[in-house]
Design a protein around this motif. Sequence first.
Motif, PDB file in Angstrom:
ATOM      1  N   ALA A 111       0.747  -1.027  -0.070  1.00  0.00           N
ATOM      2  CA  ALA A 111       0.128   0.183  -0.050  1.00  0.00           C
ATOM      3  C   ALA A 111       0.839   1.260  -0.093  1.00  0.00           C
ATOM      4  N   PHE A 112       1.945   1.276   0.824  1.00  0.00           N
ATOM      5  CA  PHE A 112       3.036   2.384   1.029  1.00  0.00           C
ATOM      6  C   PHE A 112       3.717   2.825  -0.672  1.00  0.00           C
ATOM      7  N   VAL A 113       3.986   1.436  -1.145  1.00  0.00           N
ATOM      8  CA  VAL A 113       4.474   1.756  -2.630  1.00  0.00           C
ATOM      9  C   VAL A 113       3.598   2.206  -3.520  1.00  0.00           C
ATOM     10  N   THR A 114       2.418   1.891  -3.463  1.00  0.00           N
ATOM     11  CA  THR A 114       1.295   2.353  -4.181  1.00  0.00           C
ATOM     12  C   THR A 114       0.909   3.693  -4.287  1.00  0.00           C
ATOM     13  N   TRP A 115       0.709   4.155  -2.901  1.00  0.00           N
ATOM     14  CA  TRP A 115       0.594   5.453  -2.784  1.00  0.00           C
ATOM     15  C   TRP A 115       1.688   6.245  -2.865  1.00  0.00           C
ATOM     16  N   SER A 116       2.878   5.821  -2.458  1.00  0.00           N
ATOM     17  CA  SER A 116       4.118   6.575  -2.737  1.00  0.00           C
ATOM     18  C   SER A 116       4.344   6.938  -4.053  1.00  0.00           C
ATOM     19  N   ALA A 117       4.068   5.986  -5.000  1.00  0.00           N
ATOM     20  CA  ALA A 117       4.280   6.416  -6.585  1.00  0.00           C
ATOM     21  C   ALA A 117       3.377   7.174  -7.044  1.00  0.00           C
ATOM     22  N   LEU A 118       2.082   7.087  -6.609  1.00  0.00           N
ATOM     23  CA  LEU A 118       1.142   8.134  -7.181  1.00  0.00           C
ATOM     24  C   LEU A 118       1.629   9.400  -6.629  1.00  0.00           C
ATOM     25  N   MET A 119       1.975   9.665  -5.344  1.00  0.00           N
ATOM     26  CA  MET A 119       2.324  10.703  -4.916  1.00  0.00           C
ATOM     27  C   MET A 119       3.554  11.447  -5.490  1.00  0.00           C
ATOM     28  N   LEU A 120       4.467  10.728  -5.565  1.00  0.00           N
ATOM     29  CA  LEU A 120       5.737  10.957  -6.185  1.00  0.00           C
ATOM     30  C   LEU A 120       5.577  11.384  -7.797  1.00  0.00           C
ATOM     31  N   ALA A 121       4.677  10.726  -8.637  1.00  0.00           N
ATOM     32  CA  ALA A 121       4.504  11.189 -10.042  1.00  0.00           C
ATOM     33  C   ALA A 121       3.605  12.576  -9.921  1.00  0.00           C
ATOM     34  N   GLY A 122       2.660  12.651  -9.066  1.00  0.00           N
ATOM     35  CA  GLY A 122       1.635  13.772  -8.922  1.00  0.00           C
ATOM     36  C   GLY A 122       2.589  15.091  -8.600  1.00  0.00           C
ATOM     37  N   SER A 123       3.666  14.824  -7.841  1.00  0.00           N
ATOM     38  CA  SER A 123       4.610  15.914  -7.214  1.00  0.00           C
ATOM     39  C   SER A 123       5.177  16.356  -8.514  1.00  0.00           C
ATOM     40  N   VAL A 124       5.825  15.438  -9.119  1.00  0.00           N
ATOM     41  CA  VAL A 124       6.794  15.878 -10.269  1.00  0.00           C
ATOM     42  C   VAL A 124       6.043  16.669 -11.240  1.00  0.00           C
ATOM     43  N   VAL A 125       4.779  16.096 -11.779  1.00  0.00           N
ATOM     44  CA  VAL A 125       3.958  16.603 -12.845  1.00  0.00           C
ATOM     45  C   VAL A 125       3.235  18.005 -12.335  1.00  0.00           C
ATOM     46  N   TYR A 126       2.590  17.670 -11.153  1.00  0.00           N
ATOM     47  CA  TYR A 126       2.023  19.158 -10.953  1.00  0.00           C
ATOM     48  C   TYR A 126       2.257  19.982  -9.949  1.00  0.00           C
ATOM     49  N   ARG A 127       3.703  19.544  -9.306  1.00  0.00           N
ATOM     50  CA  ARG A 127       4.178  20.126  -7.938  1.00  0.00           C
ATOM     51  C   ARG A 127       3.266  20.476  -6.854  1.00  0.00           C
ATOM     52  N   THR A 128       3.355  21.776  -6.370  1.00  0.00           N
ATOM     53  CA  THR A 128       2.560  22.080  -5.408  1.00  0.00           C
ATOM     54  C   THR A 128       1.105  21.905  -5.535  1.00  0.00           C
ATOM     55  N   GLY A 129       0.591  22.070  -6.627  1.00  0.00           N
ATOM     56  CA  GLY A 129      -0.869  21.902  -7.147  1.00  0.00           C
ATOM     57  C   GLY A 129      -1.468  20.424  -6.623  1.00  0.00           C
ATOM     58  N   TRP A 130      -0.660  19.387  -6.687  1.00  0.00           N
ATOM     59  CA  TRP A 130      -0.967  18.359  -6.356  1.00  0.00           C
ATOM     60  C   TRP A 130      -1.464  17.807  -4.937  1.00  0.00           C
ATOM     61  N   TRP A 131      -0.987  18.634  -4.307  1.00  0.00           N
ATOM     62  CA  TRP A 131      -1.325  18.573  -2.501  1.00  0.00           C
ATOM     63  C   TRP A 131      -2.428  19.064  -2.127  1.00  0.00           C
ATOM     64  N   ASN A 132      -3.278  18.561  -2.023  1.00  0.00           N
ATOM     65  CA  ASN A 132      -4.812  19.015  -1.711  1.00  0.00           C
ATOM     66  C   ASN A 132      -5.406  18.170  -0.760  1.00  0.00           C
ATOM     67  N   ALA A 133      -6.702  18.383  -0.516  1.00  0.00           N
ATOM     68  CA  ALA A 133      -7.666  17.418   0.493  1.00  0.00           C
ATOM     69  C   ALA A 133      -7.934  16.179  -0.379  1.00  0.00           C
ATOM     70  N   ASP A 134      -7.806  16.259  -1.839  1.00  0.00           N
ATOM     71  CA  ASP A 134      -8.170  14.868  -2.669  1.00  0.00           C
ATOM     72  C   ASP A 134      -7.224  14.006  -2.326  1.00  0.00           C
ATOM     73  N   GLN A 135      -5.945  14.341  -2.179  1.00  0.00           N
ATOM     74  CA  GLN A 135      -4.794  13.520  -2.207  1.00  0.00           C
ATOM     75  C   GLN A 135      -4.704  12.814  -0.425  1.00  0.00           C
ATOM     76  N   LEU A 136      -5.382  13.327   0.434  1.00  0.00           N
ATOM     77  CA  LEU A 136      -5.450  12.759   1.705  1.00  0.00           C
ATOM     78  C   LEU A 136      -6.655  11.832   1.536  1.00  0.00           C
TER      79      LEU A 136
END
Length: 400
Positions: A111-136
């Motif tokens: 579960a950690f690998v899946t969530w980390s891969a999605l969060m890392l890819a989103g952070s690289v592509v969308y930068r700070t715009g990726w981190w919002n309530a939807d990611q929680l």
Amino acid sequence: MYAAITRWRARYLDRYRAPLADVLLALTGALFVLYQGPTGVDGGTITLAVLCAALILLRRRRPVPVLLAATVVFVIVVVLGRPPDGMFIVAGILTYATALYSARRRHWFYAFVTWSALMLAGSVVYRTGWWNADQLTAFTIIFGGAAWGDSVRMRRAYLAEVTDRARRAEQTREEEARRRVMDERLRIARELHDVVAHHIAVISVHAGAADHVMRDEPHRVWPVLGHIRVAAGTVMKEIKSVVSVLRDPDEAASTEPAPGMERLGELLAELRAIGFRVRHEQHGEPRTLPAVVDLAAYRIAQEALTNAHRYGDGSATFRLEYTADTVRIDIVNRVTVPGGRHRDGSGFGLIGMRERASAAHGTIVAGPVAGGLFRVHAELPVDDRAINRLNAREAGNHPA
């Protein structure tokens, strides 16, 4: 109507429950992907929905590879554009399946690998715009699926363990019940043999004597018939006591004590009354024996003397010795019946003597000796110290 529904459910629904559940869950995941997202339904979304449905259908057989493949697909979707929210629901379904069906208990890592891969890819592509309530929410769905799957797995394992313990306990109870039944049957057979065989032998001898005296001395037949009547009455009484217990297990137990060495005089008197010569020697001070030892000693003496009367020359030597911690029985007679069971030691009586000696933690040796004689030697302990000594002697294969 109810019976028909029950039969239909057993025939169809229970048999195909898992495939139907998989298809329904796959359709639900595809609908979430199609209609839970910022964009409308287009070719890319339909392709993703079909892939998610296929992954859900395959999750039972290969949960970990399916989750890793889904993680790669989801990372590609994140890199190519804004992913639909339903994709994270599918990720939660797959982490649930990994925790439930995987042989390895590493669901939190997956579960950690899946969530980390999605969060890392989103952070690289969308930068700070990726981190919002939807990611929680995505974090809660992915790790919540793993937690739910682990909980279901633990509950199933617990129920399986409880069921297995109940089955083994029931099997143990059945085996114990069968063992007790066999032990009771053996005890009853041994008691009947010891009592009935002795008195039937007495009756047989008296019947032969009656046939002889009726021809030559008719006035002497009445004492002989009296002995037959007493022996027959004793047999009937013993059989009645056993049968009454078998017919009514709730019947109050007989208050008559089990036979013991105090009845040895009666036994010798019965044998002498039919013309059997017993030279009785007793050494040591008689004592009160434990109940099991007392009964075993009496029955062994009874069976050995009865066999000596059947297969011998009409006489036997009976030596009884009380020592500090044992009681010893030694019966020797001359064998006159060739090929009889008494000679080779294969009769039920000898088996019963060995079982009684074993039940009293004693030892017994029965068999022919030099000079055409047959000897029964039993040594029964009266305390724990003697039991240990006899066991050590038996383990060392020392003669009794």
